[in-house]
Design a protein around this motif. Structure first.
Motif, short mmCIF file in Angstrom:
data_model
loop_
_atom_site.label_atom_id
_atom_site.label_comp_id
_atom_site.label_asym_id
_atom_site.label_seq_id
_atom_site.Cartn_x
_atom_site.Cartn_y
_atom_site.Cartn_z
N LYS A 111 38.25 30.59 39.32
CA LYS A 111 38.91 31.63 38.52
C LYS A 111 37.96 32.27 37.50
N PRO A 112 37.19 31.47 36.75
CA PRO A 112 36.22 32.12 35.85
C PRO A 112 35.16 32.92 36.62
N ALA A 113 34.79 32.44 37.80
CA ALA A 113 33.80 33.17 38.60
C ALA A 113 34.36 34.54 39.02
N SER A 114 35.62 34.57 39.39
CA SER A 114 36.21 35.86 39.78
C SER A 114 36.30 36.80 38.57
N MET A 115 36.57 36.26 37.40
CA MET A 115 36.61 37.10 36.21
C MET A 115 35.22 37.64 35.86
N PHE A 116 34.19 36.80 36.02
CA PHE A 116 32.84 37.28 35.76
C PHE A 116 32.43 38.37 36.75
N TYR A 117 32.83 38.22 38.01
CA TYR A 117 32.52 39.26 39.00
C TYR A 117 33.30 40.55 38.68
N THR A 118 34.51 40.40 38.18
CA THR A 118 35.27 41.59 37.78
C THR A 118 34.62 42.30 36.62
N PHE A 119 34.16 41.52 35.62
CA PHE A 119 33.47 42.12 34.48
C PHE A 119 32.16 42.79 34.91
#
Length: 70
Positions: A60-68
């Motif tokens: 989940k944090p990885a997906s947020m970092f990719y979104t950012f």
């Protein structure tokens, strides 16, 4: 002879067609690209850690970092 463009340039000395780059825009674009690459690297680290040690909560944090980064 630029007689066609007379209604665009009423005077002989016109600054409409001068191309200038603004320094503030290039600096902010460089900063945004650096932050984007940083977020992509952090997301990749999270994905690699989650696959190696079977920690699914890091996805989940990885997906947020990719979104950012986008």
């Amino acid at each position: 002879n630029c007689s066609y463009f007379k209604h665009f340039t009423p005077g002989e000395t016109s600054e409409i067609f001068e191309v200038t780059t603004q320094k503030e825009y290039s600096i902010s674009a460089a900063a945004m690209s650096i932050f984007s690459v940083g977020f992509a690297i952090i997301g990749t680290i999270c994905v690699l850690l989650s696959f190696r040690k079977k920690r699914d909560y890091l996805l989940k944090p990885a997906s947020m970092f990719y979104t950012f980064a986008g």
